[in-house]
Motif scaffolding. Sequence first.
Motif, PDB file in Angstrom:
ATOM      1  N   THR A   1      33.850  45.264  38.425  1.00 13.65           N
ATOM      2  CA  THR A   1      32.593  44.896  38.557  1.00 13.65           C
ATOM      3  C   THR A   1      31.666  46.224  38.824  1.00 13.65           C
ATOM      4  OG1 THR A   1      32.440  44.423  40.745  1.00 13.65           O
ATOM      5  CG2 THR A   1      33.052  42.535  39.232  1.00 13.65           C
ATOM      6  N   ALA A   2      30.466  46.085  38.599  1.00 12.96           N
ATOM      7  CA  ALA A   2      29.620  47.185  38.852  1.00 12.96           C
ATOM      8  C   ALA A   2      29.682  47.503  40.431  1.00 12.96           C
ATOM      9  CB  ALA A   2      28.344  47.219  38.468  1.00 12.96           C
ATOM     10  N   ASP A   3      30.059  46.570  41.062  1.00 12.35           N
ATOM     11  CA  ASP A   3      29.999  46.902  42.681  1.00 12.35           C
ATOM     12  C   ASP A   3      31.461  46.883  43.168  1.00 12.35           C
ATOM     13  OD1 ASP A   3      27.282  46.497  42.660  1.00 12.35           O
ATOM     14  OD2 ASP A   3      27.511  44.359  42.832  1.00 12.35           O
ATOM     15  N   GLY A   4      32.314  46.947  42.363  1.00  8.50           N
ATOM     16  CA  GLY A   4      33.840  47.175  42.832  1.00  8.50           C
ATOM     17  C   GLY A   4      34.958  46.310  41.744  1.00  8.50           C
ATOM     18  N   TYR A   5      35.206  45.232  42.297  1.00  9.78           N
ATOM     19  CA  TYR A   5      36.121  44.266  41.640  1.00  9.78           C
ATOM     20  C   TYR A   5      36.115  42.823  41.997  1.00  9.78           C
ATOM     21  CZ  TYR A   5      39.595  44.574  45.290  1.00  9.78           C
ATOM     22  OH  TYR A   5      40.142  44.329  46.566  1.00  9.78           O
ATOM     23  N   ASP A   6      36.569  41.991  41.071  1.00 12.70           N
ATOM     24  CA  ASP A   6      36.855  40.577  41.545  1.00 12.70           C
ATOM     25  C   ASP A   6      38.225  40.211  41.225  1.00 12.70           C
ATOM     26  OD1 ASP A   6      34.172  40.076  42.153  1.00 12.70           O
ATOM     27  OD2 ASP A   6      33.700  39.249  40.228  1.00 12.70           O
ATOM     28  N   GLU A   7      38.831  39.539  42.285  1.00  9.62           N
ATOM     29  CA  GLU A   7      40.203  38.939  41.818  1.00  9.62           C
ATOM     30  C   GLU A   7      40.079  37.356  41.158  1.00  9.62           C
ATOM     31  OE1 GLU A   7      44.400  38.491  44.243  1.00  9.62           O
ATOM     32  OE2 GLU A   7      42.861  39.445  45.277  1.00  9.62           O
ATOM     33  N   VAL A   8      40.592  37.532  39.998  1.00  4.38           N
ATOM     34  CA  VAL A   8      40.609  36.160  39.221  1.00  4.38           C
ATOM     35  C   VAL A   8      42.152  35.757  39.160  1.00  4.38           C
ATOM     36  CG1 VAL A   8      38.465  36.961  38.152  1.00  4.38           C
ATOM     37  CG2 VAL A   8      40.769  37.497  37.220  1.00  4.38           C
ATOM     38  N   GLY A   9      42.273  34.864  38.272  1.00  2.17           N
ATOM     39  CA  GLY A   9      43.633  34.368  37.713  1.00  2.17           C
ATOM     40  C   GLY A   9      43.482  33.974  36.286  1.00  2.17           C
ATOM     41  N   PHE A  10      44.488  33.329  35.666  1.00  5.33           N
ATOM     42  CA  PHE A  10      44.880  33.064  34.512  1.00  5.33           C
ATOM     43  C   PHE A  10      43.725  32.339  33.815  1.00  5.33           C
ATOM     44  CE2 PHE A  10      46.360  30.318  31.006  1.00  5.33           C
ATOM     45  CZ  PHE A  10      46.680  31.483  30.015  1.00  5.33           C
TER      46      PHE A  10
END
Length: 301
Positions: free
Chosen positions: A74-83
């Motif tokens: 993301t523009a601010d870092g990252y997101d943790e997602v899943g399948f």
Amino acid sequence: MNPYLITGPALISFSGGRTSAFMLHEILKAYDGKLPDDVVVVFANTGKEREETLRFVHECGSRWNVKIHWLEYTADGYDEVGFNSAARLGEPFKALIDKKGYLPNAVTRFCTSELKVRVMKQFCLNLGWTHWTNVIGLRYDEGHRVLKQLAANDARKERWTTSMPMAKAHHTKRGHVLPFWLGENADPINLTHDLPQGFDLGIRDYEGNCDLCMLKSRGALKRLIRDNPGISDWWQEREASITMRSAKATEAGRRFTTEYSYADLEREVAAQPFMPGLLDDENYEFDVECGLHCAPESEAA
């Protein structure tokens, strides 16, 4: 000593291809199926990974009972997602291009350095690690890339030291990875025998994890466009948007490949019949492991 016994803190970089999945399997086997708490597995999704890749990563985690952290830029870092929640329409990649104002290319591969390497680095920093081992699936038969990474280790410019257990174990694609996944099958699509592991990535090498990666040969890109109508739309839209709105972009920064645009490829496919020799390219074997061979050669994270 077993090269797959990884000392933590360590990050196992899972690209979503057969090679890095083989490596993960061997690391798990070395630890009798359960990783130490300070050894983590990460898959960085660009949003342009093939659906087969996402399913494969999910299946490896489920079948082998191992936690795989799915991360997205993301523009601010990252997101943790899943399948289920993973981006499938190129959203992380588009966000990065919008922020940069120009496109990556074969020389400036910021797609890898930003969407994968930097995201994984930030994840490790958020774990409180100050230095760690970065475990990647470079094989014994990728000698020149292994040597480049060893030289990077000697330079000690990063917070991590890269480990390549497959190279140390002398594991190769033809001798170990393909037999592990495909067994006696010559084609991963048209199976003639049972799969040794009961599942597989299910794509051919030239198709690659990233659906139309600019590092693929021209012939491979045209074959993919011919076989998958609409697959180039996202790439054409990115090139068109940069051309129209960005004063920052040089001529090179307005195309993913300087020699041609994705619109050019689409037109060529429409105008030409299929030619059997379109896939003749010495580098096609490496397309499937996006993030493994690019990262050591891309911009530093």
